[in-house]
Design an enzyme around this catalytic site. Sequence first.
Site, short mmCIF file in Angstrom:
data_model
loop_
_atom_site.label_atom_id
_atom_site.label_comp_id
_atom_site.label_asym_id
_atom_site.label_seq_id
_atom_site.Cartn_x
_atom_site.Cartn_y
_atom_site.Cartn_z
N GLU A 88 114.56 -7.34 -25.90
CA GLU A 88 114.68 -7.69 -27.31
C GLU A 88 114.01 -9.02 -27.58
O GLU A 88 114.18 -9.97 -26.81
CB GLU A 88 116.17 -7.77 -27.69
CG GLU A 88 116.37 -8.09 -29.15
CD GLU A 88 117.72 -7.62 -29.67
OE1 GLU A 88 118.57 -7.22 -28.86
OE2 GLU A 88 117.89 -7.64 -30.90
N GLY B 225 112.25 -11.50 -31.15
CA GLY B 225 112.59 -11.91 -32.50
C GLY B 225 112.56 -10.77 -33.50
O GLY B 225 113.25 -10.81 -34.52
N PHE B 226 111.76 -9.75 -33.25
CA PHE B 226 111.63 -8.64 -34.19
C PHE B 226 112.84 -7.72 -34.14
O PHE B 226 113.34 -7.26 -35.16
CB PHE B 226 110.35 -7.86 -33.86
CG PHE B 226 110.01 -6.79 -34.85
CD1 PHE B 226 109.29 -7.11 -36.01
CD2 PHE B 226 110.37 -5.47 -34.65
CE1 PHE B 226 108.96 -6.12 -36.93
CE2 PHE B 226 110.06 -4.48 -35.57
CZ PHE B 226 109.34 -4.80 -36.71
N GLY B 227 113.32 -7.50 -32.93
CA GLY B 227 114.45 -6.60 -32.75
C GLY B 227 114.38 -5.93 -31.38
O GLY B 227 113.51 -6.28 -30.57
N PRO B 228 115.26 -4.97 -31.12
CA PRO B 228 115.30 -4.34 -29.80
C PRO B 228 114.11 -3.41 -29.55
O PRO B 228 113.52 -2.89 -30.50
CB PRO B 228 116.60 -3.52 -29.84
CG PRO B 228 116.92 -3.33 -31.28
CD PRO B 228 116.32 -4.49 -32.02
N VAL B 229 113.78 -3.25 -28.27
CA VAL B 229 112.69 -2.35 -27.87
C VAL B 229 113.28 -1.29 -26.93
O VAL B 229 114.03 -1.62 -26.00
CB VAL B 229 111.58 -3.14 -27.14
CG1 VAL B 229 110.41 -2.23 -26.81
CG2 VAL B 229 111.10 -4.32 -27.97
N ASP C 58 100.09 -16.33 -31.54
CA ASP C 58 101.33 -16.28 -30.77
C ASP C 58 101.03 -15.90 -29.32
O ASP C 58 101.72 -15.08 -28.72
CB ASP C 58 102.30 -15.28 -31.41
CG ASP C 58 103.76 -15.62 -31.09
OD1 ASP C 58 104.02 -16.74 -30.61
OD2 ASP C 58 104.63 -14.76 -31.32
#
Length: 442
Positions: free
Chosen positions: A88, A90-94, A210
Amino acid sequence: MAVKKITWRSVFPACYGSEKMASKRRKAAVVAKQTSFQRISISDLSNPGSTLSEDLSTSLMGSNLHVFTLTELKVICQNFSSNNFIGEGGFGPVHKGFIDDKLRPGLKAQPVAVKLLDLEGLQGHREWLTEVIFLGQLRHPHLVKLIGYCCEDEHRLLVYEYMPRGSLENQLFRRYSVSLPWSTRMKIALGAAKGLAFLHEAEKPVIYRDFKASNILLDSDHTPKLSDFGLAKDGPEGDDTHVSTRVMGTQGYAAPEYIMTGHLTAMSDVYSFGVVLLELLTGRRSVDKTRPNREQNLAEWARPQLNDSRKLARIMDPRLEGQYSEAGAQSAAALAYQCLSHRPKHRPTMSTVVKTLEPLQDYNEIPVGTFVYTVPSENDLPKEETKEGGEAQKEPKKESSHQGHRHRMRSPKSPTIYSETALRQNLRNSPNSPLHPRSRGS
Ligand SMILES: Nc1ncnc2c1ncn2[C@@H]1O[C@H](COP(=O)(O)OP(=O)(O)OP(=O)(O)O)[C@@H](O)[C@H]1O
Ligand SMILES: [Mg+2]
């Protein structure tokens, strides 16, 4: 004729329902743009914050992006169960998933990584959209492939090719993983540099913004690919020297002048590349709060030591166990030094970085230090180490969880095989070795 601005609305339809009539005109504009083979850039979108209404699959025609439904992705990822969870950010879980060949014509059976936007998180629709716009149109062997997306109500998901070795960050810093060999580190540096050079030299240049170890994903053979384009920006156009942005990025990787002024140039990426190169050399994280104060920021601490071979030997990753080319390390360190210059104009371009790294691929892990190690005779070695001579000559097949003796590499000039234990012993006795008692901890 003036180029029409493409609105956010015009780009994505499926997300917010129909509005078909209102969108027709805009769709025509997008398609017209596409047929001129120009990449849609973020600046083409006049109001990124607005709601969306047209079909992205039409807007990004030719990009081969697949549009998935949430239900399909639930099946692909076994209902996003914890078994499939990869990590996981910053965007969310993978989550890992598997697409079978019956799902879509033209979409082959393959494992995928599915990223879900965390609706409570800091990132949002904008990052998702930026990722789709950039990665949907950019294709390169060193950029991770975006297979498709899902945009249903408030849900935002991204579907990528699955990268079996995860991120460079995991491979380099995970406590119980076996260290990445020198040649692999140089392969990763070169591939990632090629990815950045491709972005900087595109017809419409892109600043990645990034670049960091967690955004470099590794294929099964350690081919690196850049992921996460949520912060990417179109480069300056015309006579502009930079783009002005809110300062975003990751502490420890962002260029000092960008942090101070918000002026973003391709050279900001070059600085971040220098930091990752340092991470590959030293095995230290860009920022490590567990270290003494003056060592916490890797770039600040290490840069003054890069042009002195003795100091360099002391800061090289101890997990390399001295198995690297000294000349190769010195060249890579000199390159990192330039990339980390506080004057952006003194930094090399990414294509110069690629050219500098290319010859370093030929250096094998020639142990540092002047010692001679004689291979024990067959009778001296335990049976399994000698029974398959061919096996011992190869690079380790898998770098994970290989217990006991590991036969590493061979020098191109000599068929000598170094057993790791013996090598360590010899290196400890070598005054130039980072394993030498005098060098350790200093
Ligand atoms: N395509 C992929 N294949 C395999 N693993 C992936 C893939 N994409 C992401 N991952 C893994 O998922 C995890 C989270 O990745 P993500 O990019 O969301 O966050 P991050 O890079 O760790 O942090 P940040 O939000 O700062 O970028 C990482 O451990 C990464 O290795
Ligand atoms: Mg990431």
